[in-house]
Scaffold this motif. Structure first.
Motif, short mmCIF file in Angstrom:
data_model
loop_
_atom_site.label_atom_id
_atom_site.label_comp_id
_atom_site.label_asym_id
_atom_site.label_seq_id
_atom_site.Cartn_x
_atom_site.Cartn_y
_atom_site.Cartn_z
N ASP A 310 18.51 -10.21 20.36
CA ASP A 310 17.50 -9.17 20.18
C ASP A 310 17.63 -8.54 18.79
O ASP A 310 18.74 -8.37 18.27
CB ASP A 310 17.65 -8.09 21.25
N ASP A 311 16.47 -8.18 18.22
CA ASP A 311 16.47 -7.51 16.92
C ASP A 311 16.97 -6.08 17.05
O ASP A 311 16.86 -5.46 18.12
CB ASP A 311 15.05 -7.50 16.33
N ASP A 312 17.49 -5.56 15.95
CA ASP A 312 17.93 -4.17 15.87
C ASP A 312 18.89 -3.82 17.02
O ASP A 312 18.73 -2.81 17.71
CB ASP A 312 16.71 -3.23 15.88
N SER A 313 19.89 -4.66 17.22
CA SER A 313 20.85 -4.46 18.30
C SER A 313 22.25 -4.76 17.80
O SER A 313 22.45 -5.37 16.76
CB SER A 313 20.52 -5.37 19.50
N SER A 314 23.24 -4.31 18.59
CA SER A 314 24.64 -4.56 18.28
C SER A 314 25.23 -5.45 19.37
O SER A 314 24.95 -5.24 20.56
CB SER A 314 25.43 -3.25 18.19
N TYR A 315 26.03 -6.41 18.96
CA TYR A 315 26.64 -7.35 19.90
C TYR A 315 28.15 -7.38 19.66
O TYR A 315 28.61 -7.32 18.51
CB TYR A 315 26.07 -8.75 19.73
N ALA A 316 28.89 -7.49 20.76
CA ALA A 316 30.34 -7.65 20.71
C ALA A 316 30.69 -9.11 20.99
O ALA A 316 30.10 -9.73 21.88
CB ALA A 316 31.02 -6.73 21.71
N PHE A 317 31.65 -9.63 20.24
CA PHE A 317 32.07 -11.03 20.38
C PHE A 317 33.58 -11.08 20.56
O PHE A 317 34.32 -10.28 19.97
CB PHE A 317 31.68 -11.84 19.13
N ARG A 318 34.03 -12.05 21.38
CA ARG A 318 35.45 -12.30 21.55
C ARG A 318 35.65 -13.78 21.90
O ARG A 318 34.71 -14.43 22.38
CB ARG A 318 36.06 -11.42 22.64
N VAL A 319 36.86 -14.30 21.67
CA VAL A 319 37.10 -15.73 21.88
C VAL A 319 38.53 -15.90 22.40
O VAL A 319 39.42 -15.10 22.11
CB VAL A 319 36.89 -16.51 20.56
N ARG A 320 38.72 -16.96 23.19
CA ARG A 320 40.05 -17.31 23.67
C ARG A 320 40.17 -18.83 23.69
O ARG A 320 39.16 -19.54 23.76
CB ARG A 320 40.32 -16.74 25.06
N GLY A 321 41.40 -19.35 23.61
CA GLY A 321 41.63 -20.79 23.59
C GLY A 321 42.16 -21.30 24.92
O GLY A 321 42.85 -20.57 25.65
N TYR A 322 41.84 -22.56 25.24
CA TYR A 322 42.32 -23.22 26.45
C TYR A 322 43.00 -24.53 26.06
O TYR A 322 42.51 -25.28 25.21
CB TYR A 322 41.16 -23.51 27.40
N LYS A 323 44.12 -24.79 26.71
CA LYS A 323 44.81 -26.07 26.58
C LYS A 323 45.18 -26.52 27.98
O LYS A 323 46.19 -26.08 28.53
CB LYS A 323 46.03 -25.93 25.68
N GLY A 324 44.35 -27.39 28.54
CA GLY A 324 44.52 -27.73 29.94
C GLY A 324 44.15 -26.55 30.81
O GLY A 324 43.07 -25.96 30.68
#
Length: 559
Positions: A310-324
């Motif tokens: 969406d325009d004119d909005s704020s978004y939060a991002f996060r990431v995690r890793g998987y090994k098996g």
């Protein structure tokens, strides 16, 4: 009752000294049903509060409004404030009551999480104990092997040294070789003596040589058996919980950016034990929503392009890793802001008014550079009779007829003077043929007018809407609403600038595109087709922001 506070006997005497006005305050014993007297103004003790300051959100008296610190604040009557606040409080209470089932569900969920935490902690303790037991077992085996090796080496050396000691013991008088030789010398038969003495002489010569160059048969030191544990000690010192070897990925805010789409890039701090797959989650920040609903994307690389935000909005991002089946903890959340309007794509126009002698376009027409060469020096001869130099203009090759649009660009830090904004199609000819298009309004050596009024006339008489950039600064135009102090109109130049044009409302805004923060906004005449406009003078360069594409993310992920 007057102070609306509770005291012990000693503190009451200290805060209400005898002989002062506070000594006349009324007081009551401890009670759980306290109702204060008429509320008095804390700043004017003799005045009752009869108004409510909407700015400070507190009751005030009429003296506070007349000449106090609330003189310029918006106030309302106490009855109106009472009614408004009571309605809000009632609605909040009703909302909480209506969410009773949801609260109970959350409590049940928290109870389950408490039990799950207990079980998981016990399991984690057991796994940690097993890990250290394995490590201890390896150390015990290594210790036993090292001690056995030292013991074997000791026995071998002792045996050699003992044999050497016995040999030298035989060199002593009446012992071993010397004693035997003395007995041979007593032999009187020549033939027997010669036969025996020949072999004896060889043995004595060897003993004599060894005596002259004495050397122990074995080393007494065990330097070869010193265990070097420096490296292992360092590794053990860094021993910590790493989610079974998976490090927490970190979102790279310098490589991640938000434009027409979001490009999220991350990396591993240790560059080791990489995950097989990553899970990227994001959600829109919205105060009205009770709880955030994270959207999940599985990614095999270390970057991802996300569209349909969406325009004119704020978004939060996060990431995690998987090994098996093993996963790392979530990375730190990074918040990015989308542009205030859909991104408008265009290139620099190399036909309409383009001055190839002063401006240089790259082959893709995404960058323009002002070349400060001989033409500029020849043009500066006019400075002998005036103090102005012309600007070189360039516009976008695509126009805007309606709607709200946003575009971004970078201005090189070394740029001396750049103007950016919009121009209407019915004023483009005036833009490129305006004889008074100068950096200073003094068209003659002495115009006889005040320079401040001339600047105001110059800004208001332009056939386009532009703001000035240069020398790593952003200059807010002089308007009636602008600060009078010139220093207050000068801001640091952002690394990336954006322009938002709203044709429907007739407004144009200039943004810090990195934070999507509006720096300046003004009205603009959108009666014709609107084009992005740029002006450069001296050494300067402008680069259009590159649109984010799916291939862009994959390419940078491979790098």
């Amino acid at each position: 009752m007057d102070c609306s506070a509770s005291y012990c006997n000693e503190c009451f005497k200290i805060h209400h000294p005898w002989g002062t006005a506070k000594a006349q305050h009324e007081y009551v014993g401890p009670t759980t049903n306290f109702r204060p007297k008429i509320l008095m103004c804390p700043e004017h003790e003799m005045e009752r509060v009869n108004m409510y300051c909407e700015i400070c959100r507190r009751p005030v008296c009429h003296l506070c409004k007349l000449g106090g610190c609330h003189a310029n604040h918006r106030v309302t009557t106490m009855s109106t404030a009472y009614k408004t606040l009571k309605e809000k409080l009632s609605k909040d209470i009703e909302y909480l009551i209506s969410k009773e089932n949801q609260v109970k569900a959350h409590i049940t969920q928290l109870d389950l999480l408490l039990k799950e935490t207990e079980c998981n902690s016990e399991r984690a303790k057991e796994e940690a104990s097993q890990s250290f037991e394995k490590l201890s077992h390896v150390l015990e085996e290594k210790k036993s092997a090292a001690l056995r090796a030292i013991e074997n080496s000791k026995n071998l050396r002792l045996e050699k040294l003992q044999m050497q000691a016995e040999e030298y013991q035989g060199l002593l008088e009446n012992n071993g070789l010397v004693g035997y030789a003395q007995e041979v010398l007593k032999e009187t038969d020549p033939s027997c003596f010669v036969q025996t003495a020949k072999q004896l002489h060889v043995r004595i010569q060897k003993a004599t040589e060894s005596l002259k160059s004495f050397r122990p048969a074995a080393e007494t030191t065990f330097e070869d058996f010193v265990v070097d544990i420096a490296k292992q000690e360092e590794i053990l010192g860094d021993l910590s919980f790493h989610s079974n070897g998976l490090e927490i990925p970190e979102i790279n805010e310098e490589q991640s950016r938000m434009y027409n789409k979001a490009l999220i890039s991350w990396e591993r701090p240790g560059k080791t034990d990489s995950a097989d797959i990553y899970v990227l989650e994001y959600h829109k920040l919205n105060r009205e929503e009770e709880s955030a609903t994270w959207q999940e994307i599985k990614v095999c690389s270390k970057s991802k392009v996300i569209s349909d935000l969406d325009d004119d909005s704020s978004y939060a991002f996060r990431v995690r890793g998987y090994k098996g089946s093993i996963c790392s903890p979530w990375s730190r959340e990074v918040i990015l802001h989308t542009p205030p309007a859909p991104v408008f794509s265009f290139l620099f126009d190399d036909k309409c008014g383009y001055n190839s002698e002063h401006l240089l376009l790259n082959p893709r027409r995404t960058s323009v550079e002002s070349r400060a060469g001989f033409p500029l020096l020849l043009g500066s001869e006019r400075m002998q009779v005036g103090c102005y130099t012309t600007l070189d203009y360039i516009i976008g090759d695509t126009g805007i007829a309606k709607g709200k649009h946003f575009w971004a660009f970078h201005v090189e830090a070394y740029s001396y003077l750049v103007k950016v904004g919009v121009v209407s199609s019915n004023k483009i000819q005036k833009l490129f043929h305006n004889t008074h298009d100068v950096t200073s309004p003094r068209y003659e050596q002495d115009s006889g007018h005040d320079s401040g009024s001339e600047d105001a006339f110059f800004d208001s008489s332009q056939p386009f809407t532009l703001v000035t950039l240069g020398m790593k600064k952003f200059f807010i135009p002089m308007t009636a609403a602008a600060p009078k102090d010139p220093a207050s109109r000068i801001l640091p130049l952002p690394s990336c600038l954006g322009i938002c044009l709203d044709c429907d409302k007739g407004k144009v805004g200039f943004y810090d595109a990195g934070r999507m923060k509006c720096l300046y906004e003004c009205e603009v005449d959108c009666s014709g087709i609107m084009y992005p406009a740029f002006a450069l003078m001296g050494g300067a360069a402008v680069h259009l922001e590159e649109a984010v594409t799916a291939k862009y993310g994959e390419y940078h992920g491979d790098i």
